[in-house]
Structures are given as C-alpha cells and as structure tokens.
Motif scaffolding. Structure first.
Motif, mmCIF file in Angstrom:
data_model
loop_
_atom_site.group_PDB
_atom_site.id
_atom_site.type_symbol
_atom_site.label_atom_id
_atom_site.label_comp_id
_atom_site.label_asym_id
_atom_site.label_seq_id
_atom_site.Cartn_x
_atom_site.Cartn_y
_atom_site.Cartn_z
ATOM 1 N N PHE A 83 28.770 17.859 -1.584
ATOM 2 C CA PHE A 83 29.639 18.724 -2.388
ATOM 3 C C PHE A 83 31.062 18.188 -2.359
ATOM 4 O O PHE A 83 31.638 17.970 -1.293
ATOM 5 C CB PHE A 83 29.603 20.148 -1.846
ATOM 6 C CG PHE A 83 30.441 21.141 -2.624
ATOM 7 C CD1 PHE A 83 30.329 21.239 -4.004
ATOM 8 C CD2 PHE A 83 31.329 21.977 -1.973
ATOM 9 C CE1 PHE A 83 31.095 22.150 -4.716
ATOM 10 C CE2 PHE A 83 32.092 22.901 -2.668
ATOM 11 C CZ PHE A 83 31.978 22.978 -4.051
ATOM 12 N N GLY A 84 31.590 17.949 -3.553
ATOM 13 C CA GLY A 84 32.977 17.524 -3.695
ATOM 14 C C GLY A 84 33.700 18.407 -4.694
ATOM 15 O O GLY A 84 33.075 19.039 -5.558
ATOM 16 N N ILE A 85 35.005 18.449 -4.594
ATOM 17 C CA ILE A 85 35.833 19.220 -5.538
ATOM 18 C C ILE A 85 36.758 18.254 -6.268
ATOM 19 O O ILE A 85 37.278 17.297 -5.700
ATOM 20 C CB ILE A 85 36.605 20.338 -4.810
ATOM 21 C CG1 ILE A 85 35.629 21.490 -4.496
ATOM 22 C CG2 ILE A 85 37.779 20.847 -5.644
ATOM 23 C CD1 ILE A 85 36.236 22.657 -3.764
ATOM 24 N N TYR A 149 39.701 24.173 -0.320
ATOM 25 C CA TYR A 149 38.571 23.347 -0.755
ATOM 26 C C TYR A 149 37.705 22.948 0.436
ATOM 27 O O TYR A 149 36.463 22.962 0.340
ATOM 28 C CB TYR A 149 39.075 22.102 -1.480
ATOM 29 C CG TYR A 149 39.873 22.389 -2.738
ATOM 30 C CD1 TYR A 149 39.793 23.618 -3.390
ATOM 31 C CD2 TYR A 149 40.722 21.421 -3.281
ATOM 32 C CE1 TYR A 149 40.526 23.870 -4.538
ATOM 33 C CE2 TYR A 149 41.450 21.665 -4.435
ATOM 34 C CZ TYR A 149 41.360 22.892 -5.056
ATOM 35 O OH TYR A 149 42.091 23.141 -6.191
ATOM 36 N N ALA A 154 33.668 21.549 0.624
ATOM 37 C CA ALA A 154 33.835 20.217 0.045
ATOM 38 C C ALA A 154 33.994 19.183 1.150
ATOM 39 O O ALA A 154 34.732 19.398 2.114
ATOM 40 C CB ALA A 154 35.048 20.180 -0.879
ATOM 41 N N LYS A 155 33.320 18.047 0.984
ATOM 42 C CA LYS A 155 33.434 16.936 1.920
ATOM 43 C C LYS A 155 34.119 15.730 1.289
ATOM 44 O O LYS A 155 34.416 14.753 1.976
ATOM 45 C CB LYS A 155 32.048 16.532 2.437
ATOM 46 C CG LYS A 155 31.353 17.628 3.243
ATOM 47 C CD LYS A 155 32.148 18.004 4.483
ATOM 48 C CE LYS A 155 31.424 19.051 5.317
ATOM 49 N NZ LYS A 155 32.223 19.471 6.500
ATOM 50 N N PHE A 157 37.082 14.852 -2.128
ATOM 51 C CA PHE A 157 37.955 15.394 -3.160
ATOM 52 C C PHE A 157 38.272 14.282 -4.148
ATOM 53 O O PHE A 157 38.531 13.152 -3.749
ATOM 54 C CB PHE A 157 39.246 15.956 -2.569
ATOM 55 C CG PHE A 157 40.210 16.417 -3.629
ATOM 56 C CD1 PHE A 157 40.072 17.676 -4.187
ATOM 57 C CD2 PHE A 157 41.204 15.580 -4.103
ATOM 58 C CE1 PHE A 157 40.919 18.092 -5.213
ATOM 59 C CE2 PHE A 157 42.060 15.985 -5.108
ATOM 60 C CZ PHE A 157 41.921 17.247 -5.665
ATOM 61 N N LEU A 201 38.698 14.848 4.471
ATOM 62 C CA LEU A 201 37.863 14.643 3.293
ATOM 63 C C LEU A 201 37.990 13.215 2.791
ATOM 64 O O LEU A 201 39.067 12.609 2.858
ATOM 65 C CB LEU A 201 38.249 15.597 2.158
ATOM 66 C CG LEU A 201 37.620 16.993 2.147
ATOM 67 C CD1 LEU A 201 37.977 17.777 3.406
ATOM 68 C CD2 LEU A 201 38.058 17.754 0.902
ATOM 69 N N ASN A 382 24.545 15.070 -5.537
ATOM 70 C CA ASN A 382 25.781 15.730 -5.113
ATOM 71 C C ASN A 382 26.342 16.512 -6.293
ATOM 72 O O ASN A 382 26.136 16.132 -7.449
ATOM 73 C CB ASN A 382 26.840 14.712 -4.683
ATOM 74 C CG ASN A 382 26.553 14.055 -3.358
ATOM 75 O OD1 ASN A 382 25.423 14.045 -2.871
ATOM 76 N ND2 ASN A 382 27.574 13.473 -2.760
ATOM 77 N N LEU A 384 29.927 17.475 -7.952
ATOM 78 C CA LEU A 384 31.378 17.333 -8.022
ATOM 79 C C LEU A 384 31.880 18.419 -8.959
ATOM 80 O O LEU A 384 31.621 18.384 -10.167
ATOM 81 C CB LEU A 384 31.768 15.951 -8.535
ATOM 82 C CG LEU A 384 33.266 15.703 -8.696
ATOM 83 C CD1 LEU A 384 33.998 15.827 -7.372
ATOM 84 C CD2 LEU A 384 33.532 14.337 -9.320
#
Length: 528
Positions: A83-85, A149, A154-155, A157, A201, A382, A384
């Motif tokens: 999971f990313g933001i 985040y 989130a891991k 960014f 991150l 994943n 994003l």
C-alpha cells in the motif's frame, strides 16, 4: 489520467550538461538553466531531422539494453509494502475542476473551457501560465500529512513530479517552470521526500512529462467562432514556448500511438529532466503515465534509476499500447485490477476522488478502498492511492475521513496485508471483478473472500461486514489447495478464540457478537 478520450487499453498513458549541447536541446530548458534562469523560451520541437545519439549514463550493472533490464528483480520492499499513497497535486488543482484542466481549458465546448472563460477570461489573454502563480500551497504541511499516511498503513509515498502541464514540482536544474521558482516557491518533491524518509517510507515520483508534448497541442489554437475567431491562445506566444512546447503538427488523437511524440529533441529533453529528478532525490520508484517512453532513451533512464539505487528501485508503467512495455517492469493498472494472481508484483493506481481536486466529483467510500485493497493484494498487487488535496495543500473532509478509517482498519488488520504473498487461489465469492483499466467498480459482499499468506499462516479477508457465520468453501475438508486439517482460527482484533468447524462443504467460522473492525474482517488460519 483523465476522464475523457480513453482508448482501448488506457488513457495515458543527471542532468549532465556535457551529455548534450545546448544546441542539441534546441535552446530549451538547458539553455534556460545555463542562462541563470533568465531563460530563453525557444521551441522544443526537435524538427531539424538530425540523427540523435543514445543518451550517455555512468557505467553500472545495467546498460540500458532490454536484455540487461530483464535481469533486474522487483525488490522485496515493494512486494512487502502492498500500500502506497500518492499526491497527484499541482497547479491544475487551482480551478477546482478536476483532471486535465490545462488541456481542456483550450478546448471550446468543454466544461473546463467554459469555466475558464467565465472565471479567468479568454485563454488568449489569461492562459495556463497565469494559473501557475495562483497555486500558493499555503497550507501544505508535508510532515503532518505524512504522519497520517504512515498511520493509514502506507509503506511508500509517491509525489507528483511533473504532470502533462510541463510544470516541474521540484527545484529543477534544467527548467525554469518549476515550483521552487514559481507558484508556491517551494521544492514540493524535496519536502515530500524529507517527510517520507522521516516516517521510514520508501519514496517515489510520478512523471507525466513524456506525453506532455502531444497532450498540450490545443494550447496554441484559437476559437472557431465569434467574437474571438482566429485570436490565438497564449500557447502560440513564442516567449512561452518552453512551457507550451510550440507543437504545430503532432496532436494527441485518442490513440496509444499518438500519446508520445516522435520528435527526438523532446526525447532528450525528457531524459535530461528525469535524470535531474532521479539524481537530486535518490528515488526508490519512478512511475510513467503510459508505457515506457521513447525507446532506447527511456531504457537508458531506467538503467540509470536501477544503477543508482542502493535498496532496489522500481520502475512502473502501463501495458497500454503507448510506448513500450515489458514484463521486466512493474505493470501499473490505472483504476482497475488484474483478473487473477499475477506471477510478478504489479500495481493499481487509483484515487479516492478525481485526480486533481474537483468540487463536484464523487468520492469513494472507505469500504470501497479497503475491499479493493484486499482484492489487489490477494492477486500479488499493490495499491497506490491518490489522496485528494485542496489547492492549498490541506485535505478535504472526505480525505481526512478515509485516512482515519484506514488507520483504524490497519491497526487491526495490517498483518493480513503487509509482508504477505498470494495463496494458491486469490479468493472466492459471488462477485465477478472485471479486469483491466477503468474497471474498478465492484460491489463486494461479505461472502466474497480474499486470501493472503505469510510463512505458514493463511489469512482470509471478507470483502464486507459479515454476521453470524462465515463459510469458506475453499477450505472444506479434502479441498485441493491444502489437505491439512485446520488447527486454529483467530479473528484479527478479537481477544478470545473463535469457534469453527471444517465440514465437507466449507470452513464455517462462528462470529462474535460484535466485530473488531468495520468494512472487512480478517481471519488468521493455522494448519495442523
């Protein structure tokens, strides 16, 4: 990224002064940098027809050939992150009309054009260059945002680097149209990077520059009707050619083939700016909005990205009919998912609302985001997720509420997401998920189950809030996936054990009176 003009697979899609002369780059961005940013605005059209040498990169493990790039493995950090933001944010947020504003403000008949004329004036006198100073980012607090985040799970960014509007969000060494000199007068990418590193991150950047040349063709046209018939928009003014490109003959025609220009000088300009970005910020991930741009030029840039990375870099792009795609790259699926378990890690990019802020766009619910995440992770992917920001850099209530819900859900259920890998099958249930870009809408139920594994532990997630019992047919006695008996079942977040029975039809789990988390529940399953 856009709402209109889709084609069948998709829509979209260092700096080394000695590598190319100013004359080779047609006096564009590099000439401007050499002039101390007092800049020439000569066109970047590459129309002289000369043969151009391949880019020069420092020697390293990867040499820019596809054979070399295929030896690169996706780093474990990406497979573990899940999971990313993303911050898909910039001057196009200012009008509060959503994505692709910088293009459609020059297209009569489009709502963005109508809004622009009504709000700012005709684009012959008030163009996109005049929107840029209105972007102040006065409430932008990257450290506070990054804490939210990280809490939301989130891991990694990803910062917007440059959108199709040709405006760099970093302190560019090669291009005067950048956020450190104009608009907010802040190094947006640099501030995001510092905040991400402080939270542990990984840090990535998205580039949409490759498609900018053809995408922005309308900015030099003119109205076909009175009273402004024939009066050219400001993109035709030669003093702004280094922003608007001066593209006279290569429009984007709603096809993959026309997404990227064929002009070699622009390819080199793209390479120079992207290398400047990579070298300044030591990025872990680079995203291109389309396939890999520009053949050998693009491959050389990816090799440089890989060679510079100490912990393993990711290059992600689309298999969309634009540019180049190879399974050696991480496949990105915009606003959609893949059908089943992919043998290689992949990524969905999506947003909780429009890509750039819009007053009228409908936001996704927390349940939609969480269940989509579980589906993606079960298939080796994943997510994003763009978290929509106001033009000033703060968050609208819908984004704040989503982050709070994600933080609560991840506090309980993160073990079923982070660091996991796919099981034998991705899941079961009555809901059929359409595969491919722009197919993300699914109304899941609690009978839809998604599986992940970590070591010898199996996780089963419901894509809805279950009640009374959960029946998982894939874990019935004598199932073909794992013949071992089930020894223990734990509902994540629930202190006491849950009772279960393994029948010939299903694993049937008895639920407690209340669930520890909303939207989706995760069970930790151990075998004998």
């Amino acid at each position: 990224m856009r709402r209109l003009l889709w084609w069948a697979g998709a829509r979209r899609g260092v700096h080394e002064m000695g590598a190319y002369s100013k004359r080779q780059l047609l006096g564009g961005s590099l000439a401007a940098a050499a002039a101390g940013l007092g800049m020439s605005a000569r066109a970047q059209d590459g129309s002289d027809g000369r043969a151009w040498p391949d880019p020069v990169i420092p020697r390293g493990r990867y040499d820019g050939s596809m054979a070399s790039l295929r030896t690169h493995s996706t780093p474990d950090w990406f497979g573990d992150a899940k999971f990313g933001i993303w911050s898909h944010w910039g001057p196009q947020s200012v009008p509060r009309q959503g994505d692709w504003y910088a293009r459609f403000m020059y297209v009569p008949g489009h709502p963005h054009y109508d809004h622009h004329v009504k709000t700012y004036g005709h684009p012959s006198s008030f163009g996109y260059k005049d929107i840029i100073p209105l972007w102040k980012a006065e409430k932008f607090d990257p450290d506070a945002l990054m804490r939210k985040y990280a809490a939301a799970g989130a891991k990694y960014f990803v910062s917007m680097g440059v959108h199709h509007d040709n405006f760099d969000l970093w302190k560019s060494s090669t291009h005067r149209w950048n956020a450190a000199l104009m608009g907010p007068k802040r190094d947006i990418v640099g501030e995001w990077q510092k905040a991400a590193r402080a939270q542990g991150l990984k840090f990535g950047v998205s580039e949409h520059l490759g498609a900018s040349y053809t995408w922005w063709y309308p900015n030099r046209l003119y109205d076909q009707f009175w009273p402004k018939l024939g009066l050219a928009y400001d993109g035709a003014d030669p003093q702004y050619a280094d922003l608007y490109h001066d593209n006279r003959d290569e429009p984007f025609r709603n096809s993959g083939e026309s997404w990227y220009t064929k002009k070699h000088a622009f390819h080199r300009l793209w390479f120079s700016r992207m290398r400047d970005l990579i070298d300044q910020y030591d990025i872990d991930l680079l995203y291109s909005d389309g396939g890999l741009p520009f053949g050998q030029v693009g491959r050389s840039l990816v090799a440089h990205l890989y060679n510079r990375s100490k912990s393993g870099a990711v290059y992600t792009c689309k298999d969309s009919g634009s540019g180049e795609f190879d399974p050696a790259f991480v496949q990105d699926v915009e606003r959609g998912v893949l059908k089943g378990i992919n043998p290689r890690p992949w990524q969905t990019d999506t947003s909780n609302g429009d890509w750039f802020y819009s007053d009228d766009y409908e936001y996704k619910s927390s349940a939609q985001i969480i269940t989509m995440l579980a589906d993606i992770v079960s298939k080796n992917g994943n997510m994003l997720l763009n978290i929509v920001q106001y033009p000033d850099g703060s968050l609208p209530p819908q984004s704040e509420d989503l982050l709070a819900d994600l933080a609560q859900w991840m506090k309980i259920n993160a073990p079923a997401i982070h660091g996991t890998r796919p099981w034998k099958i991705f899941g079961e249930g009555p809901t059929e998920t359409a595969a491919g870009m722009f197919q993300e809408k699914s109304d899941y139920t609690s009978r839809d189950i998604r599986f992940t594994t970590k070591g010898d532990t199996l996780y089963a997630m419901t894509l809805g809030e279950p009640s009374d019992t959960v029946a998982i047919s894939a874990l019935a006695k004598a199932n073909p996936h794992d013949r071992r008996a089930i020894r223990r079942v734990r509902l994540l977040g629930h202190g006491a054990p849950v009772s279960f029975r393994q029948t010939d039809q299903a694993l049937v789990i008895q639920l407690p009176a209340s669930l520890p988390s909303r939207h989706a529940s995760a069970f930790e399953i151990h075998f004998a």
